[in-house]
Scaffold this active site. Structure first.
Site, mmCIF file in Angstrom:
data_model
loop_
_atom_site.group_PDB
_atom_site.id
_atom_site.type_symbol
_atom_site.label_atom_id
_atom_site.label_comp_id
_atom_site.label_asym_id
_atom_site.label_seq_id
_atom_site.Cartn_x
_atom_site.Cartn_y
_atom_site.Cartn_z
ATOM 1 N N GLU A 149 66.920 -57.348 15.740
ATOM 2 C CA GLU A 149 66.511 -57.371 17.145
ATOM 3 C C GLU A 149 65.935 -56.009 17.510
ATOM 4 O O GLU A 149 66.511 -54.976 17.151
ATOM 5 C CB GLU A 149 67.704 -57.667 18.057
ATOM 6 N N GLY A 289 74.943 -50.095 19.786
ATOM 7 C CA GLY A 289 76.393 -50.176 19.726
ATOM 8 C C GLY A 289 76.828 -51.302 18.811
ATOM 9 O O GLY A 289 77.790 -51.191 18.057
ATOM 10 N N ALA A 290 76.098 -52.424 18.876
ATOM 11 C CA ALA A 290 76.421 -53.602 18.068
ATOM 12 C C ALA A 290 75.249 -54.568 18.150
ATOM 13 O O ALA A 290 74.328 -54.391 18.957
ATOM 14 C CB ALA A 290 77.706 -54.267 18.563
ATOM 15 N N MET A 291 75.293 -55.616 17.319
ATOM 16 C CA MET A 291 74.238 -56.622 17.310
ATOM 17 C C MET A 291 74.851 -57.988 17.050
ATOM 18 O O MET A 291 75.608 -58.177 16.107
ATOM 19 C CB MET A 291 73.187 -56.284 16.236
ATOM 20 N N ASN A 293 74.190 -60.869 15.773
ATOM 21 C CA ASN A 293 73.762 -61.846 14.761
ATOM 22 C C ASN A 293 74.753 -63.008 14.708
ATOM 23 O O ASN A 293 75.963 -62.801 14.637
ATOM 24 C CB ASN A 293 73.698 -61.187 13.383
ATOM 25 N N HIS A 325 81.489 -58.513 24.385
ATOM 26 C CA HIS A 325 80.060 -58.613 24.732
ATOM 27 C C HIS A 325 79.300 -59.355 23.638
ATOM 28 O O HIS A 325 78.516 -60.275 23.925
ATOM 29 C CB HIS A 325 79.500 -57.199 24.924
ATOM 30 N N GLU A 326 79.512 -58.959 22.395
ATOM 31 C CA GLU A 326 78.759 -59.584 21.304
ATOM 32 C C GLU A 326 79.179 -61.038 21.091
ATOM 33 O O GLU A 326 78.351 -61.887 20.743
ATOM 34 C CB GLU A 326 78.942 -58.793 20.008
ATOM 35 N N GLU A 348 71.305 -60.026 27.968
ATOM 36 C CA GLU A 348 72.100 -58.809 28.079
ATOM 37 C C GLU A 348 72.855 -58.691 29.396
ATOM 38 O O GLU A 348 73.989 -58.212 29.428
ATOM 39 C CB GLU A 348 71.215 -57.585 27.851
#
Length: 883
Positions: A149, A289-291, A293, A325-326, A348
């Site tokens: 992303e 911070g994170a993704m 997937n 959040h993820e 987001e």
């Protein structure tokens, strides 16, 4: 191409990718070979197939079609590249037939890069012996993972890399037998490779999804595992946190959060988690911070790992939130994806709000909505109060523009507006609408209007009408109050931090939920909305009233100065959120000129007996900005330090240095905040105690002398007052620490140096190989916040832009944009801003031009503020005895 965006031609449409990666080089150039077979539908007669490709070498492309019952294979006669638009074009000699089923086979070569984008390598120092085949050099070991992303799948394999061109994915990769491969789905098969010591790992087919959600990882991994308590198709789902060997036990806290939140979201969304497993993996170098997937969520180590014995307690809060959040994205973003990047906020903004909702569900004692008000809401206000802000839903033309809107508007204004709407509809009704939205659009793409339609159906209200200006217009309002006996008049106008709103910038009329508290019963809230520019509210109890109860609305309130004083005097009648909002609004209005700095100082002067961490955080932030703006005037600067010192001393001394067993999380964090603040403004006994503990810790005489949650405070105090000796000690701590948060804490402390010589040394250290690309902005932002070093850093940037700064950071524009913004936005000088403009005037600023716009507005606003209020502040401080 659509008129408003640069997108791929619509002559073909993918339905499945079968990706095979092999011949991975574990040293040297870190290259790999690949084959991707893309199942296509050819929708229009064409001789060309255009897809996305970036930094790949394409060996060949051929198309297999079944036409008039005969299978045909034709090779592309020409392969050309458009580097600007990151595309490859395969040209065929003859027209391709319109068919519902075709297969494009592309053979290519790629690089496992070190840019934290695409398929990339992360370096780390192992804590236990690693397997023999792990990639390594003299100093580091490497793990491999992906970050696609927004538009970086094209760096890993040729693809149709746009969010609404969804497809399924089959993935396989050739790896050493002693390593682990992961992907979105469970492992399907392992078979021997032709080469000795290697195996080919393949994975189950994914659901239909966007290219940016595909992921894989290879390395020397281990994991901790748990299972959901809820049943999915009759079985509990496996939940794992993967790390490189030696770190897995630090994944326990994230694991405990994860399995509970998967069940919680499945319940409140009324849609079961859609994949057969949930994997979280800690990645040693990570630009974000994170993704999210799908099924293989990647995290920066400090956002997923937590050491109960060694970590600063504030990271417990961070891990819980980022994990939540993820996970929210697994539904909102992955199951239903925005149609195009202009609606990034759908992903987001929602995930931010519902992530905090989930943390509040697990840890109600953390008071996360007050945290939201002091962090998320105020940060969203900060960017949106500039001319160079943008609407929540913003036109996006291409990939370089996409990366720049992963900002505080998409995340924090977006989540704040959702919080405002959910409070108006009620959270239960809002979530019912979300459920309808997810069920209707699952495995597809959707728009903002689709969400509004679902929420309107659930609530029976025309959500689009009152939310449209919040999403599609720039900025937010300030509600200015005028008092008359028994009534108030309220007027809305756009708020700009520079205080110079022009008539054509103030044409929006927002729907503003007033949420009024008035009278003795301060828990009672009168609902009602301001839907015109001005309105009169009658039956107001003059003894007490407060607009925007609990700071739910995304707007500021400008009270008459006497009312602000009264509200400060009766602050014990206010909720934590209202106290935070009162201080934050007053501070922002002082900057714009609609209020005064002396009004802010008078307001917070009475808060010395405050006991709440989040209120203190807002006070410390407000005073920190005031000290920063007026820092060049030594007399006023020293007086402001004395003011701050007097304010924080009672609470600091009352809390002391010890952390009792079982102490409340918020209280322990308040101790860390106040010790840092008191020490940095010159509290003699705090400085002395911090220096004593620092020497015991860094000498090795007593490593328990510094509590993990006080490392940041003590290191910063030590560097501020300890000169080169303390600076070198913290630099050594950075190099040798085994604590996951240790490097971040040390970098932020090193930015407290007090001389140009040490600042220059730190800048050069910050750009050395010792500091990972992902961390370079941490130290830089700390130097920028330090009035004594920010100019030294700007001079360094000017003289080393091409050879150092741009060269190191431009491989990943997200990192460069962040660096530019954080190093330059603390100045309060028109001369420096002119210098910044002149420096960048003739450069190609694509990829960070928004950052330069933010810097311009912020610095000009600070400069205007300083010129307007400096002498008034000097006079007030003198009258109060601080000069």
């Amino acid at each position: 191409m659509a008129a408003d965006r640069d997108i791929l031609p619509d002559s073909v449409k993918p339905s499945n990718y079968a990706i095979s990666l092999y011949d991975l080089e574990y040293g040297g150039d870190f290259s790999y070979q690949g084959t991707v077979k893309i199942a296509l539908e050819i929708l229009k007669t064409t001789k060309k197939i255009v897809l996305n490709s970036l930094q790949l070498k394409i060996h060949s492309a051929e198309l297999k079609t079944e036409h008039t019952k005969t299978e045909q294979t034709v090779k592309a006669s020409d392969i050309s590249y458009d580097e600007r638009f990151q595309r490859a074009t395969f040209t065929f000699d003859d027209d391709l037939p319109i068919v519902s089923s075709a297969e494009l086979v592309v053979k290519f070569q790629g690089t496992i890069n070190n840019l934290m984008a695409g398929f990339y390598r992360s370096r780390y120092k192992p804590t236990v012996p690693a397997t023999a085949s792990v990639a390594r050099d003299d100093e580091f070991h490497y793990m491999f993972s992906t970050q696609f992303e927004s538009s970086d799948a094209r760096r890993a394999f040729p693809c149709f890399d746009e969010p609404n061109l969804k497809a399924t994915f089959d993935f396989e990769i050739e790896i050493p037998k002693d390593q682990v491969a992961l992907s979105n789905m469970p492992m399907k098969d392992v078979r021997k490779a032709d080469k000795s010591g290697l195996q080919i790992v393949s994975f189950d087919r994914t659901p239909v999804m966007s290219t940016y959600l595909l992921a894989w990882a290879v390395g020397d991994f281990e994991y901790v595992e748990d299972f959901t308590r809820r049943k999915y198709n009759g079985k509990s789902l496996p939940v794992r946190v993967y790390t490189t060997k030696g770190l897995k036990e630090q994944g326990r806290f994230a694991l405990e959060v994860c399995h509970q939140i998967v069940d919680y979201f499945s319940e409140i969304f009324r849609v079961d988690y859609p994949l057969p497993k949930v994997d979280l993996i800690a990645v040693h170098e990570f630009s974000h911070g994170a993704m999210e997937n799908w099924g293989l969520i990647t995290y920066r180590t400090t956002a997923v790992l937590f050491d109960e014995a060694k970590s600063d307690q504030k990271y417990r809060n961070r891990v819980a939130y980022v994990v939540s959040h993820e996970l929210a994205h697994q539904w909102f973003g992955n199951l239903v994806t925005m149609d195009w990047w202009s609606e990034l906020w759908l992903n987001e903004g929602f995930a931010t709000w519902v992530g905090w909702l989930a943390v509040d569900h697990l840890y109600p004692e953390w008071d996360v909505w007050a945290q939201f008000v002091t962090e998320s809401l105020q940060t969203g206000f900060g960017l949106d109060s500039l001319r160079n802000s943008h609407p929540i839903e913003v036109p996006v033309r291409d990939a370089l523009e996409v990366d720049q809107i992963f900002d505080h508007i998409s995340y924090l204004k977006g989540s704040s507006v959702i919080r405002m709407l959910s409070a108006h509809l009620t959270v239960d009704t809002f979530l019912l609408g979300v459920s309808k939205y997810l069920q209707k659009h699952q495995y597809g793409n959707a728009t903002t209007n689709d969400l509004w339609s679902a929420l309107s159906e659930a609530s029976g209200k025309d959500v689009n009408t009152f939310m449209d200006p919040w999403i599609r217009k720039i900025g937010f309002p300030v509600v200015t109050i005028a008092e008359e006996p028994g009534q108030i008049s309220v007027k809305q106008s756009r708020f700009l931090l520079t205080g110079d709103v022009k008539p054509d910038e103030d044409e929006t009329t927002w729907w503003i939920p007033l949420n009024l508290k008035t009278g003795a019963d301060t828990s009672s809230v009168k609902l009602g909305a301001l839907t015109t520019k001005e309105h009169t509210i009658r039956e107001i109890d003059d003894t007490f009233y407060k607009l925007n109860a609990d700071q739910v609305g995304f707007y500021r309130v400008n009270y008459p100065p006497p009312r602000l004083v009264k509200l400060g005097a009766t602050r014990n009648q206010l909720s934590t959120q209202d106290k935070i909002g009162l201080v934050a609004d007053a501070a922002a209005l002082a900057i714009s000129g609609e209020g005064t700095t002396t009004g802010v100082l008078s307001l917070v002067e009475g808060f010395g007996d405050e006991t709440n961490l989040l209120v203190w955080t807002q006070i410390v932030n407000a005073l920190g900005h005031i000290r920063s703006v007026f820092s060049e005037d030594e007399q006023v600067s020293n007086a402001l330090k004395k003011f701050t010192l007097k304010l924080v001393t009672p609470a600091t001394e009352q809390l002391g240095w010890d952390f009792p067993a079982g102490e409340d999380f918020l209280r322990s964090q308040l101790r860390a905040l106040l010790i840092a603040q008191a020490g940095l403004v010159g509290h003699e006994s705090v400085v002395s105690e911090a220096q004593k503990r620092f020497k015991l810790f860094t000498s090795g005489e007593d490593t328990s002398a510094v509590h993990p949650s006080l490392r940041s405070a003590i290191f910063r105090i030590a560097v501020t007052y300890g000169g080169p000796e303390a600076y070198e000690a913290v630099k050594e701590e950075f190099k040798t620490t085994t604590s996951l948060d240790g490097k971040e804490i040390a970098l932020l402390a090193l930015g407290r140096v007090q001389t140009p010589e040490l600042a220059k040394d730190f800048i050069e250290f910050n750009f050395s190989d010792a500091v990972a690309i992902q961390d370079k902005h941490s130290g830089a932002s700390s130097l920028a916040a330090n009035a004594k070093t920010r100019l030294t850093q700007w001079e360094y940037i000017k003289h080393n832009w091409e050879d150092v700064v741009y060269k190191q950071l431009s491989g990943n524009m997200v990192v460069l944009e962040r660096y530019v913004r954080l190093t330059l936005n603390k100045f309060a000088s028109k001369e420096v801003q002119k210098d910044i403009e002149n420096f960048f005037e003739r450069k190609d600023n694509r990829g960070y031009d928004r950052a330069l716009g933010v810097v311009k507005d912020t610095v000009e606003g600070n400069a205007r503020y300083k010129e307007r209020d400096l002498e008034v502040v000097r006079e007030w401080l003198g009258a109060k005895g601080y000069l």
